[in-house]
Structure formats: C-alpha cells, structure tokens
Design a protein around this motif. Structure first.
Motif, short mmCIF file in Angstrom:
data_model
loop_
_atom_site.label_atom_id
_atom_site.label_comp_id
_atom_site.label_asym_id
_atom_site.label_seq_id
_atom_site.Cartn_x
_atom_site.Cartn_y
_atom_site.Cartn_z
N LEU A 1 46.63 65.28 31.99
CA LEU A 1 47.11 63.82 32.14
C LEU A 1 48.66 64.14 32.31
O LEU A 1 49.48 64.36 31.50
CB LEU A 1 46.72 63.01 30.85
N ASP A 2 49.02 63.71 33.59
CA ASP A 2 50.54 63.61 33.80
C ASP A 2 50.61 62.33 34.84
O ASP A 2 51.17 62.64 35.82
CB ASP A 2 50.88 64.58 34.55
N PRO A 3 50.40 61.31 34.43
CA PRO A 3 50.49 59.97 35.22
C PRO A 3 51.94 59.76 35.48
O PRO A 3 53.06 60.13 34.80
CB PRO A 3 49.83 58.71 34.50
N PRO B 1 53.56 53.48 31.23
CA PRO B 1 53.22 53.97 30.08
C PRO B 1 51.78 53.48 29.59
O PRO B 1 51.00 54.12 28.83
CB PRO B 1 54.63 53.41 29.11
N LEU C 1 49.16 55.68 30.75
CA LEU C 1 48.94 56.89 30.06
C LEU C 1 48.24 56.54 28.97
O LEU C 1 47.14 57.45 28.44
CB LEU C 1 50.45 57.42 29.52
N THR D 1 44.43 58.26 28.19
CA THR D 1 44.46 59.23 26.86
C THR D 1 43.13 58.99 26.06
O THR D 1 42.41 59.74 25.71
CB THR D 1 45.66 59.22 26.03
N ILE E 1 48.95 66.55 27.94
CA ILE E 1 49.71 65.43 28.50
C ILE E 1 51.02 65.96 28.66
O ILE E 1 51.78 66.26 27.66
CB ILE E 1 49.62 64.54 27.16
N CYS F 1 54.36 63.27 29.52
CA CYS F 1 55.00 62.08 29.40
C CYS F 1 56.73 62.14 28.97
O CYS F 1 57.21 63.02 28.66
CB CYS F 1 54.19 61.27 28.29
N THR G 1 58.28 58.33 24.66
CA THR G 1 56.78 58.08 24.42
C THR G 1 56.53 57.83 23.21
O THR G 1 56.83 58.89 22.35
CB THR G 1 55.92 58.75 25.21
N LEU H 1 49.46 57.34 21.53
CA LEU H 1 48.73 58.30 22.02
C LEU H 1 47.57 58.81 21.10
O LEU H 1 46.32 58.94 21.36
CB LEU H 1 49.41 59.57 22.59
#
Length: 201
Positions: free
Chosen positions: A131-133, A138, A141, A145, A162, A164, A168, A173
């Motif tokens: 996961l690397d949006p 935010p 993410l 997650t 992840i 982020c 964050t 998360l």
C-alpha cells in the motif's frame, strides 16, 4: 508550509532478483512518488529475498517498483493495480521491457481503482499486499489499510507493507488492522515504512 515535491527520477533500478539492475521508467504524474532504493532494499531485507509461492498485490502501483521487485524475487503471482491511464501505459511498457527476460511467476496489470479492487477481493486471497497511495490522500490510505487487513491471509507468510508520510497518525492505521501487528518500522526523510504481520496467539 507545504514542501515542494522532490524531482522524480526518470528511471529507477530494480534492486534484486532476476531483474536486478534493470531500469524501469518513471513518468511525471501528480501523486506519483516511487519507493526509493533504500526503502525497497530495506523492505526485502525484512521480507526475505525469495518470495517463491507468494501471491502479491501492488494496490497503487504507480511506477511498479514494489510489484516488479516482488516479481523479480520469484513471487508466484504479482498483480499491479493503477487507475491513471498514462501511468498504467507506462507500467505496461515497463513490463514489456522486463519480460525480455521473464520472471518465474505470473505478472498481471489492471487499470482500475485500487481501493475498489481491494473491496472486491475475497478474505485471505493475497499473501503480501503493498500500500503506497498518493501522500495527499490520507483517507484513502486509512480505507485501503482496513480492506487490506481483510484481504491479506493471516498465516505466517501474510504481510502488509505501507508507505506513508511520517506525519501519519499510526493509530488510525492500527485501528483498521485489529488482528495485525506492526513488526518493522523505518522513517527516511518524509516517508514512513511499516510492515504488519498477523498477530499471533
């Protein structure tokens, strides 16, 4: 004060595996921020260099750096999801170039919304999820997650990675990953890398 985004490299290299030192092209696209060499090297030190048998999902693929690294390390299946047309086209061209020397497993590309794709997947259907949006989204993410925690299998090989912003709130998360534990963490510059494994016991 919002910092100006760092200049994107035009090419980045794959760190390890059968495609080691091969170059993939990076295009200019809002929100696109490829994982750095150092972060990818650290990640695959955490995961191990051989991903044989694993089903890997790169949800917001961008340049494809994470997914291609997994494929290079013998993952059985790697699917890369990217919704932006130009970025997806670049992914396709990169894969065509890499496949001049094919990896052992299957690599597929899908032009689709990453979060919606996650929502469509059955529980436990993937072993390793990246996961690397875009950093400026935010809530995306947080939502992704939560879905990843459902979709990723909870056995010993299951893992969620992840990337982020360092700002964050990790609690946001963790609250979406009730049965997962953060086992590795690294901050480099403005980027925070987190690796989650299923909670044992």
């Amino acid at each position: 004060m919002i910092k100006s985004p760092r200049a994107l490299p035009q090419q980045i290299r794959i760190i390890g595996g059968v495609w080691r030192s091969r170059q993939i092209k990076v295009i200019s696209q809002a929100g696109l921020r490829p994982s750095t060499d150092r972060l990818r090297e650290t990640l695959f030190n955490w995961l191990g260099q051989d991903l044989s048998g694993l089903r890997c999902l790169d949800v917001f693929a961008g340049s494809g750096a994470l997914g291609f690294e997994a494929a290079s390390r013998n993952a059985a299946l790697v699917e890369l999801i990217e919704k932006h047309k130009n970025t997806f086209l670049n992914l396709t061209l990169n894969l065509q170039n890499l496949n001049s020397y094919p990896a052992a497993g299957k690599v597929t590309l899908l032009e689709a919304d990453g979060l919606q794709f996650l929502k469509s997947q059955a529980a436990g259907s993937w072993d390793l999820i990246f996961l690397d949006p875009p950093f400026q989204e935010p809530q995306l993410l947080v939502d992704a997650t939560k879905e990843a925690g459902r979709v990723c299998q909870s056995g010993p090989q299951g893992a969620i990675y992840i990337e982020c912003p360092v700002s964050t709130a990790k609690a946001n998360l963790i609250s979406g990953l009730q049965n997962w534990t953060c086992v590795k963490e690294l901050a480099i510059g403005q980027t925070l890398a987190l690796l989650f494994r299923a909670t044992s016991g």
